[in-house]
Design a protein around this motif. Structure first.
Motif, short mmCIF file in Angstrom:
data_model
loop_
_atom_site.label_atom_id
_atom_site.label_comp_id
_atom_site.label_asym_id
_atom_site.label_seq_id
_atom_site.Cartn_x
_atom_site.Cartn_y
_atom_site.Cartn_z
N GLY A 137 -4.25 6.76 -17.80
CA GLY A 137 -3.01 6.34 -18.47
C GLY A 137 -2.85 4.96 -18.22
N LEU A 138 -1.22 4.69 -18.03
CA LEU A 138 -0.82 3.20 -17.91
C LEU A 138 -0.43 3.24 -16.28
N SER A 139 0.72 3.68 -15.91
CA SER A 139 1.20 3.65 -14.39
C SER A 139 1.17 4.74 -13.91
N LEU A 140 0.93 5.96 -14.59
CA LEU A 140 0.85 7.43 -14.11
C LEU A 140 2.15 7.65 -13.06
N LEU A 162 -8.34 14.30 -6.23
CA LEU A 162 -7.48 13.49 -7.16
C LEU A 162 -8.21 12.36 -7.63
N CYS A 163 -8.48 12.30 -9.02
CA CYS A 163 -9.00 11.09 -9.47
C CYS A 163 -8.00 10.55 -10.46
N CYS A 164 -7.70 9.20 -10.43
CA CYS A 164 -6.83 8.66 -11.25
C CYS A 164 -7.23 7.27 -11.67
N LEU A 165 -7.23 6.98 -13.14
CA LEU A 165 -7.44 5.71 -13.92
C LEU A 165 -6.26 5.15 -14.02
N PHE A 166 -5.86 3.80 -13.75
CA PHE A 166 -4.74 3.11 -14.13
C PHE A 166 -5.10 1.96 -14.98
N GLY A 186 4.95 -9.00 -17.61
CA GLY A 186 4.89 -8.80 -16.02
C GLY A 186 5.50 -7.47 -15.53
N GLN A 187 6.41 -7.04 -16.25
CA GLN A 187 7.41 -5.65 -15.95
C GLN A 187 6.40 -4.72 -15.67
N LEU A 188 5.66 -4.26 -16.74
CA LEU A 188 4.69 -2.82 -16.66
C LEU A 188 3.60 -3.16 -15.46
N SER A 189 3.12 -4.64 -15.40
CA SER A 189 2.07 -4.83 -14.58
C SER A 189 2.67 -4.71 -13.13
N ALA A 190 3.84 -5.08 -13.05
CA ALA A 190 4.40 -4.87 -11.69
C ALA A 190 4.44 -3.51 -11.09
N LEU A 191 5.00 -2.64 -12.04
CA LEU A 191 4.99 -1.31 -11.82
C LEU A 191 3.63 -0.32 -11.57
N THR A 192 2.51 -0.94 -12.34
CA THR A 192 1.52 -0.39 -12.22
C THR A 192 0.85 -0.77 -11.02
N ALA A 193 1.00 -2.14 -10.60
CA ALA A 193 0.60 -2.72 -9.32
C ALA A 193 1.35 -1.92 -8.08
N LEU A 194 2.62 -1.60 -8.36
CA LEU A 194 3.25 -0.83 -7.13
C LEU A 194 2.42 0.69 -7.09
N ASN A 195 2.23 1.28 -8.23
CA ASN A 195 1.77 2.54 -8.05
C ASN A 195 0.28 2.57 -7.41
N LEU A 196 -0.48 1.50 -7.50
CA LEU A 196 -1.71 1.43 -7.05
C LEU A 196 -1.50 1.34 -5.73
N GLY A 197 -0.60 0.40 -5.25
CA GLY A 197 -0.36 0.27 -3.66
C GLY A 197 0.05 1.72 -3.10
N ILE A 198 0.54 2.54 -3.77
CA ILE A 198 0.83 3.71 -3.30
C ILE A 198 -0.34 4.61 -3.16
N MET A 199 -1.23 4.37 -4.07
CA MET A 199 -2.72 4.97 -3.76
C MET A 199 -3.36 4.66 -2.54
N GLU A 200 -3.26 3.31 -2.51
CA GLU A 200 -4.13 2.68 -1.33
C GLU A 200 -3.55 2.96 -0.10
N ARG A 201 -2.29 3.08 0.00
CA ARG A 201 -1.62 3.50 1.29
C ARG A 201 -1.72 4.85 1.41
N LEU A 202 -1.83 5.74 0.34
CA LEU A 202 -1.87 7.22 0.64
C LEU A 202 -3.59 7.22 1.25
N SER A 203 -4.45 6.59 0.67
CA SER A 203 -5.88 6.60 1.12
C SER A 203 -5.98 6.14 2.51
N GLU A 204 -5.13 5.43 3.13
CA GLU A 204 -5.27 4.86 4.44
C GLU A 204 -4.86 5.90 5.34
N ARG A 205 -3.93 6.85 4.77
CA ARG A 205 -3.18 7.86 5.74
C ARG A 205 -4.35 9.21 5.76
N LEU A 206 -4.91 9.29 4.88
CA LEU A 206 -5.77 10.33 4.77
C LEU A 206 -6.98 10.48 5.88
#
Length: 282
Positions: A137-140, A162-166, A186-206
């Protein structure tokens, strides 16, 4: 030997006029009894379908001497149909939703907006016991903002995939969507980048084994739907409409059924097609 009964043709009686008012009253009372409801319960059901108040006194009058309105009788006909076909067992209580679900095989709920959907369906009930989640989707936000990232970590560590496409936050199509929805650039872009960051941090903790079960990527194509597929059986599909914010767009809930057809395979292909072009190479 007795005489055979004499059949009288109603058509031959030119003066015969059926009492349609009484037929309507009888049909309404029959529908209530088929549902096993009191007058108060049936009045409440009709009110929820019609969108305007119906009192017990009004219902009692419709069953005795007043003629029910035509739109009420259409609702009554739907109720009888839902009861006679067995639709409604284990399904949403809304009669109209039940019948739509029956007609379209796997469609179990339609909601006017995402907020209406989330008011009746918790994300915990969707994801807590999931073993396989696919989303595009967009920002999921339903996954990244509404659902706890610590809980995501728990279910992935517990064996879930979990498989996600942003939508690419730096691509051209997210900019087009921002303009269409009337957001500042830039508003939707910032939100999507934030959610991608959540996925990156989640990956680091696994743990290493669990990290292999988390995959996410971006794509830069026209946005059509948010699609969430849970365990290959449940689908939440949310279209993006012209000049309409995503949160105000309808939401469909689908449950895959053993029989072929329905809408579930359509949305499954939406994800699979995107993943083959973008996610598989991530």
């Amino acid at each position: 030997m007795g005489q055979a009964a004499k059949v009288v043709s109603i058509g031959a009686r030119s003066n015969y006029r059926p009492d349609f008012g009484q037929l309507a009253r009888s049909q309404l009372e029959t529908a209530r009894k088929v549902k096993g409801m009191s007058q108060a319960e049936f009045a409440s059901l009709l009110a929820s379908m019609m969108g305007w108040p119906i009192t017990v006194d009004t219902l009692e009058a419709w069953e005795s001497d007043a003629t029910p309105p035509g739109d009420v009788m259409m609702a009554v006909d739907l109720i009888i149909r839902s009861a006679s076909t067995g639709v409604g067992e284990g399904q949403p209580r809304d009669v109209l939703t039940d019948i739509v679900g029956s007609q379209f095989a796997d469609l179990t709920g339609i909601y006017a907006s995402r907020s209406e959907f989330q008011a009746t369906t918790s994300v915990a009930s969707l994801f807590d016991d999931a073993r396989d989640i696919k989303a595009c989707g967009l920002s999921l936000n339903m996954l990244c903002q509404t659902y706890s990232d610590s809980r995501l970590q728990q279910i992935i560590e517990g064996g879930a995939t979990l498989c996600c496409l942003f939508l690419d936050p730096h691509g051209q199509f997210i900019k087009q969507r921002e303009a269409e929805e009337g957001y500042p650039e830039g508003q939707l872009s910032a939100l999507t980048a934030l959610n991608l960051g959540i996925m990156e941090r989640l990956s680091e903790r696994l743990t290493e084994d669990a990290r292999a079960r988390l995959q996410f990527a971006v794509y830069d194509e026209p946005i059509r739907f948010n699609v969430f597929l849970i365990d290959g059986q449940l689908c939440v599909a949310q279209p993006y409409l012209p000049q309409t914010r995503g949160v105000d767009s309808p939401t469909m809930l689908l449950r895959k059924r053993p029989s072929s057809g329905g809408l579930f395979p359509t949305f499954e292909r939406v994800f699979t097609s995107l993943w083959e072009r973008h996610g598989a190479q991530a």
